[in-house]
Design a protein around this motif. Structure first.
Motif, mmCIF file in Angstrom:
data_model
loop_
_atom_site.group_PDB
_atom_site.id
_atom_site.type_symbol
_atom_site.label_atom_id
_atom_site.label_comp_id
_atom_site.label_asym_id
_atom_site.label_seq_id
_atom_site.Cartn_x
_atom_site.Cartn_y
_atom_site.Cartn_z
ATOM 1 N N SER A 88 -18.997 -1.992 2.087
ATOM 2 C CA SER A 88 -18.198 -1.809 3.310
ATOM 3 C C SER A 88 -17.571 -0.418 3.359
ATOM 4 O O SER A 88 -17.139 0.122 2.333
ATOM 5 N N ILE A 89 -17.532 0.146 4.545
ATOM 6 C CA ILE A 89 -16.967 1.480 4.736
ATOM 7 C C ILE A 89 -15.513 1.525 4.272
ATOM 8 O O ILE A 89 -15.075 2.490 3.626
ATOM 9 N N GLN A 90 -14.747 0.480 4.598
ATOM 10 C CA GLN A 90 -13.322 0.452 4.236
ATOM 11 C C GLN A 90 -13.138 0.517 2.719
ATOM 12 O O GLN A 90 -12.299 1.274 2.214
ATOM 13 N N ASN A 91 -13.935 -0.258 2.000
ATOM 14 C CA ASN A 91 -13.845 -0.257 0.531
ATOM 15 C C ASN A 91 -14.284 1.087 -0.041
ATOM 16 O O ASN A 91 -13.658 1.615 -0.971
ATOM 17 N N ILE A 92 -15.351 1.644 0.519
ATOM 18 C CA ILE A 92 -15.860 2.940 0.048
ATOM 19 C C ILE A 92 -14.816 4.028 0.252
ATOM 20 O O ILE A 92 -14.593 4.872 -0.629
ATOM 21 N N GLU A 93 -14.157 4.013 1.399
ATOM 22 C CA GLU A 93 -13.124 5.025 1.674
ATOM 23 C C GLU A 93 -11.962 4.910 0.689
ATOM 24 O O GLU A 93 -11.402 5.920 0.254
ATOM 25 N N LYS A 94 -11.607 3.671 0.318
ATOM 26 C CA LYS A 94 -10.543 3.470 -0.666
ATOM 27 C C LYS A 94 -10.966 4.014 -2.031
ATOM 28 O O LYS A 94 -10.183 4.659 -2.732
ATOM 29 N N GLU A 95 -12.215 3.734 -2.418
ATOM 30 C CA GLU A 95 -12.733 4.219 -3.696
ATOM 31 C C GLU A 95 -12.726 5.751 -3.736
ATOM 32 O O GLU A 95 -12.334 6.352 -4.739
#
Length: 269
Positions: free
Chosen positions: A226-233
């Motif tokens: 997910s984009i949201q998870n990737i951005e957090k990482e």
């Protein structure tokens, strides 16, 4: 409908042929609309072998690329190609002759000398073993022993980059970054100039992770992709890189070779 353009390339060498092949490929990638057909002929050390290869090249109207070092072999190929109107690229003779004229030294004319089992070769094997042993943070002790430490979230090319650099005789350890996982204390003992933080564009990373899940026959739409998870990482990684003070490299749209070159050029001299 436009007919596809084709070209046959013969790569001939009295060693492994890697130099000639790399030379040809470096040029042919500039012509994406041409279909190239490669024929490789390594370890060609006699004129009798060359004769058969060149006859085939003549029948196929091939472009002959050779890196022949053995005395007489290069001139044999060049003469044959000129007499039979074949395009030929001699990738070795002119360089050797120029160095000979410039230095006054007589060349050895020994093929495959750059593949000899010298100390550099054994160092490379050791570096490859090191990269495998300390891949994915398996053993934190490797960070302080390494010449290069790579940090990055999942799918930022850490492992292939480690192996490529190992082939250049660098001992490389890498660590996958996961926001909820702790950072090994050994990382903080490493010279920041030897640490490189890898990052990527969220959209590109999303596509890579989705394709990976599909390859495994799994649902591509997961928390992992997910984009949201990737951005957090990526934000977690960026914050860590800032604290460490290491060089950050965005690997999006970069080849392994380009990223490796940036790293090697940035190492403390």
């Amino acid at each position: 409908m436009t007919q596809e353009k084709k070209m046959v390339i013969f790569v001939i060498s009295d060693s492994l042929g890697e130099t000639g092949n790399n030379l040809a490929e470096a040029a042919t990638v500039q012509f994406p609309n041409v279909k190239f057909e490669y024929h490789r002929f390594p370890l060609t050390k006699t004129t009798s072998l060359l004769a058969g290869i060149l006859e085939k090249a003549k029948r196929l109207d091939a472009f002959v690329v050779h890196t022949l070092v053995g005395k007489g072999l290069a001139s044999y190929v060049n003469s044959y190609c000129n007499e039979n109107h074949l395009c030929v690229l001699d990738g070795m003779s002119n360089i050797i002759t120029t160095i000979e004229e410039k230095t006054g030294e007589t060349p050895l004319y020994q093929s495959g000398r750059n593949h000899n089992l010298n100390q550099s070769y054994f160092n490379r094997i050791e570096a490859l073993e090191f990269a495998v042993t300390y891949d994915d943070g398996k053993d934190p002790a490797g960070f302080e022993k390494a010449d290069i430490v790579l940090l990055g979230v999942s799918r930022t090319s850490k492992t292939p980059l480690s192996l490529y650099l190992a082939n250049k005789n660098f001992r490389v350890a890498n660590l996958p970054l996961v926001p909820k996982a702790g950072i090994p204390k050994e990382i903080w003992q490493v010279d920041p100039q030897k640490i490189f933080g890898l990052t990527n564009d969220p959209t590109i990373l999303n596509n890579i992770r989705r394709e990976r899940m599909i390859t495994y026959g799994l649902n591509p739409d997961t928390n992992y992709s997910s984009i949201q998870n990737i951005e957090k990482e990526l934000a977690f990684a960026a914050d860590l890189y800032k604290k460490i003070g290491c060089l950050i490299i965005n690997v999006s749209n970069k080849s392994i070779e380009e990223t490796a070159t940036l790293i090697m050029e940035s190492l403390p001299k």
